[in-house]
Design a protein around this motif. Structure first.
Motif, PDB file in Angstrom:
ATOM      1  N   LEU A  38       0.813  -1.219   0.000  1.00 56.65           N
ATOM      2  CA  LEU A  38       0.000   0.000   0.000  1.00 56.65           C
ATOM      3  C   LEU A  38       0.842   1.263   0.000  1.00 56.65           C
ATOM      4  O   LEU A  38       0.327   2.350   0.224  1.00 56.65           O
ATOM      5  CB  LEU A  38      -0.921   0.002   1.233  1.00 56.65           C
ATOM      6  CG  LEU A  38      -1.966  -1.123   1.280  1.00 56.65           C
ATOM      7  CD1 LEU A  38      -2.729  -1.088   2.598  1.00 56.65           C
ATOM      8  CD2 LEU A  38      -2.927  -1.010   0.098  1.00 56.65           C
ATOM      9  N   LEU A  39       2.147   1.105  -0.235  1.00 57.00           N
ATOM     10  CA  LEU A  39       3.016   2.279  -0.250  1.00 57.00           C
ATOM     11  C   LEU A  39       2.606   3.317  -1.282  1.00 57.00           C
ATOM     12  O   LEU A  39       2.707   4.525  -1.020  1.00 57.00           O
ATOM     13  CB  LEU A  39       4.468   1.842  -0.484  1.00 57.00           C
ATOM     14  CG  LEU A  39       5.556   2.833  -0.050  1.00 57.00           C
ATOM     15  CD1 LEU A  39       5.383   3.200   1.418  1.00 57.00           C
ATOM     16  CD2 LEU A  39       6.924   2.251  -0.319  1.00 57.00           C
ATOM     17  N   PRO A  40       2.129   2.890  -2.484  1.00 57.24           N
ATOM     18  CA  PRO A  40       1.643   3.909  -3.429  1.00 57.24           C
ATOM     19  C   PRO A  40       0.510   4.762  -2.858  1.00 57.24           C
ATOM     20  O   PRO A  40       0.363   5.934  -3.197  1.00 57.24           O
ATOM     21  CB  PRO A  40       1.168   3.085  -4.631  1.00 57.24           C
ATOM     22  CG  PRO A  40       1.985   1.837  -4.562  1.00 57.24           C
ATOM     23  CD  PRO A  40       2.124   1.552  -3.096  1.00 57.24           C
ATOM     24  N   VAL A  41      -0.306   4.137  -1.984  1.00 60.39           N
ATOM     25  CA  VAL A  41      -1.335   4.909  -1.282  1.00 60.39           C
ATOM     26  C   VAL A  41      -0.635   5.462  -0.039  1.00 60.39           C
ATOM     27  O   VAL A  41      -0.707   4.887   1.044  1.00 60.39           O
ATOM     28  CB  VAL A  41      -2.541   4.027  -0.902  1.00 60.39           C
ATOM     29  CG1 VAL A  41      -3.660   4.875  -0.320  1.00 60.39           C
ATOM     30  CG2 VAL A  41      -3.005   3.214  -2.090  1.00 60.39           C
ATOM     31  N   PHE A  42       0.063   6.557  -0.204  1.00 59.43           N
ATOM     32  CA  PHE A  42       1.115   6.997   0.702  1.00 59.43           C
ATOM     33  C   PHE A  42       0.796   6.855   2.184  1.00 59.43           C
ATOM     34  O   PHE A  42       1.487   6.159   2.919  1.00 59.43           O
ATOM     35  CB  PHE A  42       1.477   8.457   0.396  1.00 59.43           C
ATOM     36  CG  PHE A  42       2.590   8.986   1.251  1.00 59.43           C
ATOM     37  CD1 PHE A  42       2.324   9.872   2.289  1.00 59.43           C
ATOM     38  CD2 PHE A  42       3.890   8.580   1.038  1.00 59.43           C
ATOM     39  CE1 PHE A  42       3.342  10.347   3.091  1.00 59.43           C
ATOM     40  CE2 PHE A  42       4.920   9.057   1.831  1.00 59.43           C
ATOM     41  CZ  PHE A  42       4.641   9.949   2.860  1.00 59.43           C
ATOM     42  N   LEU A  43      -0.245   7.465   2.644  1.00 58.84           N
ATOM     43  CA  LEU A  43      -0.503   7.482   4.073  1.00 58.84           C
ATOM     44  C   LEU A  43      -0.756   6.094   4.637  1.00 58.84           C
ATOM     45  O   LEU A  43      -0.285   5.757   5.713  1.00 58.84           O
ATOM     46  CB  LEU A  43      -1.681   8.410   4.380  1.00 58.84           C
ATOM     47  CG  LEU A  43      -1.427   9.907   4.176  1.00 58.84           C
ATOM     48  CD1 LEU A  43      -2.688  10.704   4.481  1.00 58.84           C
ATOM     49  CD2 LEU A  43      -0.283  10.381   5.063  1.00 58.84           C
ATOM     50  N   ILE A  44      -1.498   5.289   3.908  1.00 61.48           N
ATOM     51  CA  ILE A  44      -1.844   3.957   4.418  1.00 61.48           C
ATOM     52  C   ILE A  44      -0.600   3.090   4.533  1.00 61.48           C
ATOM     53  O   ILE A  44      -0.348   2.459   5.556  1.00 61.48           O
ATOM     54  CB  ILE A  44      -2.899   3.293   3.511  1.00 61.48           C
ATOM     55  CG1 ILE A  44      -4.180   4.134   3.500  1.00 61.48           C
ATOM     56  CG2 ILE A  44      -3.180   1.871   3.997  1.00 61.48           C
ATOM     57  CD1 ILE A  44      -5.256   3.588   2.600  1.00 61.48           C
ATOM     58  N   GLY A  45       0.199   3.035   3.460  1.00 60.18           N
ATOM     59  CA  GLY A  45       1.398   2.204   3.487  1.00 60.18           C
ATOM     60  C   GLY A  45       2.380   2.640   4.548  1.00 60.18           C
ATOM     61  O   GLY A  45       2.965   1.815   5.258  1.00 60.18           O
ATOM     62  N   VAL A  46       2.560   3.956   4.703  1.00 56.97           N
ATOM     63  CA  VAL A  46       3.504   4.478   5.691  1.00 56.97           C
ATOM     64  C   VAL A  46       3.060   4.131   7.105  1.00 56.97           C
ATOM     65  O   VAL A  46       3.882   3.811   7.968  1.00 56.97           O
ATOM     66  CB  VAL A  46       3.669   6.003   5.524  1.00 56.97           C
ATOM     67  CG1 VAL A  46       4.400   6.601   6.717  1.00 56.97           C
ATOM     68  CG2 VAL A  46       4.427   6.310   4.241  1.00 56.97           C
ATOM     69  N   VAL A  47       1.764   4.170   7.355  1.00 56.82           N
ATOM     70  CA  VAL A  47       1.254   3.839   8.684  1.00 56.82           C
ATOM     71  C   VAL A  47       1.620   2.410   9.063  1.00 56.82           C
ATOM     72  O   VAL A  47       2.083   2.129  10.186  1.00 56.82           O
ATOM     73  CB  VAL A  47      -0.277   4.035   8.740  1.00 56.82           C
ATOM     74  CG1 VAL A  47      -0.858   3.386   9.996  1.00 56.82           C
ATOM     75  CG2 VAL A  47      -0.619   5.514   8.709  1.00 56.82           C
ATOM     76  N   PHE A  48       1.452   1.486   8.132  1.00 60.71           N
ATOM     77  CA  PHE A  48       1.795   0.082   8.414  1.00 60.71           C
ATOM     78  C   PHE A  48       3.294  -0.088   8.616  1.00 60.71           C
ATOM     79  O   PHE A  48       3.728  -0.867   9.481  1.00 60.71           O
ATOM     80  CB  PHE A  48       1.302  -0.829   7.283  1.00 60.71           C
ATOM     81  CG  PHE A  48      -0.157  -1.149   7.356  1.00 60.71           C
ATOM     82  CD1 PHE A  48      -0.636  -2.009   8.330  1.00 60.71           C
ATOM     83  CD2 PHE A  48      -1.057  -0.603   6.468  1.00 60.71           C
ATOM     84  CE1 PHE A  48      -1.985  -2.328   8.418  1.00 60.71           C
ATOM     85  CE2 PHE A  48      -2.408  -0.898   6.541  1.00 60.71           C
ATOM     86  CZ  PHE A  48      -2.877  -1.763   7.516  1.00 60.71           C
ATOM     87  N   LEU A  49       4.108   0.608   7.830  1.00 59.20           N
ATOM     88  CA  LEU A  49       5.552   0.495   7.973  1.00 59.20           C
ATOM     89  C   LEU A  49       6.032   1.112   9.283  1.00 59.20           C
ATOM     90  O   LEU A  49       6.941   0.576   9.934  1.00 59.20           O
ATOM     91  CB  LEU A  49       6.254   1.150   6.776  1.00 59.20           C
ATOM     92  CG  LEU A  49       6.071   0.426   5.438  1.00 59.20           C
ATOM     93  CD1 LEU A  49       6.745   1.203   4.319  1.00 59.20           C
ATOM     94  CD2 LEU A  49       6.635  -0.994   5.500  1.00 59.20           C
ATOM     95  N   LEU A  50       5.414   2.232   9.676  1.00 58.37           N
ATOM     96  CA  LEU A  50       5.743   2.815  10.973  1.00 58.37           C
ATOM     97  C   LEU A  50       5.398   1.853  12.111  1.00 58.37           C
ATOM     98  O   LEU A  50       6.180   1.655  13.046  1.00 58.37           O
ATOM     99  CB  LEU A  50       4.989   4.130  11.165  1.00 58.37           C
ATOM    100  CG  LEU A  50       5.508   5.352  10.412  1.00 58.37           C
ATOM    101  CD1 LEU A  50       4.557   6.525  10.584  1.00 58.37           C
ATOM    102  CD2 LEU A  50       6.900   5.727  10.885  1.00 58.37           C
ATOM    103  N   ALA A  51       4.224   1.268  12.008  1.00 56.17           N
ATOM    104  CA  ALA A  51       3.813   0.303  13.032  1.00 56.17           C
ATOM    105  C   ALA A  51       4.765  -0.887  13.061  1.00 56.17           C
ATOM    106  O   ALA A  51       5.094  -1.406  14.136  1.00 56.17           O
ATOM    107  CB  ALA A  51       2.383  -0.158  12.765  1.00 56.17           C
ATOM    108  N   LEU A  52       5.237  -1.304  11.885  1.00 63.63           N
ATOM    109  CA  LEU A  52       6.150  -2.438  11.807  1.00 63.63           C
ATOM    110  C   LEU A  52       7.446  -2.153  12.557  1.00 63.63           C
ATOM    111  O   LEU A  52       7.973  -3.030  13.259  1.00 63.63           O
ATOM    112  CB  LEU A  52       6.450  -2.762  10.342  1.00 63.63           C
ATOM    113  CG  LEU A  52       7.460  -3.893  10.094  1.00 63.63           C
ATOM    114  CD1 LEU A  52       6.913  -5.215  10.620  1.00 63.63           C
ATOM    115  CD2 LEU A  52       7.779  -4.001   8.603  1.00 63.63           C
ATOM    116  N   VAL A  53       7.967  -0.934  12.416  1.00 64.77           N
ATOM    117  CA  VAL A  53       9.212  -0.579  13.106  1.00 64.77           C
ATOM    118  C   VAL A  53       9.049  -0.764  14.614  1.00 64.77           C
ATOM    119  O   VAL A  53       9.919  -1.342  15.283  1.00 64.77           O
ATOM    120  CB  VAL A  53       9.606   0.878  12.788  1.00 64.77           C
ATOM    121  CG1 VAL A  53      10.785   1.318  13.674  1.00 64.77           C
ATOM    122  CG2 VAL A  53       9.981   1.019  11.320  1.00 64.77           C
TER     123      VAL A  53
END
Length: 204
Positions: A38-53
């Motif tokens: 979902l990285l192309p859908v910027f906010l959604i993908g970033v939220v998951f990656l932030l949570a992953l960290v």
């Protein structure tokens, strides 16, 4: 030699991780997949990656506390890394420092290995219990053979007692081996060498 109480605790840890560890690993993999997908859908993908960290940090923190509580290695408690810089740039740098923190990844690696060993321990416990039942099969079995659970084997009733005893003992021995192996691997992965400690001190 490993103290029996510590070995029993290690086996109990592995059995517990064999149950809930796959759930945690699945969550990590799911967040990674969703974040990248979902990285192309910027906010959604970033939220998951932030949570992953922060999930990776959480697993690393948990594993450090678990291993140190079990073996008393004297591991320092893991804390979130911070760049000490203000603003959004400082936040991004802190995030990168946390993502590349080797101790979080060591914790994740040890957690994954322990989860695999835990699954093996659970399977071995089933085989050992089935072997114990098999050893008494001549007392209650009606057929010509009795299944040995988790192996796919049908044991002739005439061989039920020796095969059952052997399966039970080998299963227990393998469980003990998994407990000992867990301690060896945890020390190798989680306990830093003197050189690594100096490098870590220089970084902080």
């Amino acid at each position: 030699l490993v103290a029996p109480s510590r070995l029993a605790a290690a086996i109990a840890h592995l059995a517990a991780l064999g149950v809930f560890g796959p759930v945690v690993i699945t969550v990590l993999a799911t967040f990674l997949g969703l974040g990248l997908g979902l990285l192309p859908v910027f906010l959604i993908g970033v939220v998951f990656l932030l949570a992953l960290v922060y999930l990776i940090y959480g697993v690393g923190w948990f594993e450090t506390a678990r291993v140190d509580g079990l073996y008393g290695f004297g591991l320092p408690a893991r804390a979130l890394r911070t760049s000490g810089r203000p603003g959004f740039g400082g936040f991004l740098r802190s995030l990168w420092m946390q993502l590349t923190d080797p101790w979080s990844w060591r914790g994740v690696a040890n957690f994954t290995i322990a989860t695999i060993l835990g699954g093996i321990v659970i399977a071995l416990a089933g085989i050992s219990a089935s072997g114990a039942v098999l050893a008494f099969a001549p007392l209650f079995a009606d057929g010509q053979s009795v299944p040995l659970v988790r192996t796919g084997l049908d044991v002739p009733i005439a061989w039920a007692v020796p095969v059952g005893i052997m399966a039970a003992l080998l299963g227990l021995a393998a469980i003990v081996g998994c407990g000992i192996l867990h301690g060896v691997l945890s020390r190798a992965i989680m306990v830093p060498s003197r050189e690594v400690q100096l490098t870590e001190a220089a970084r902080t």
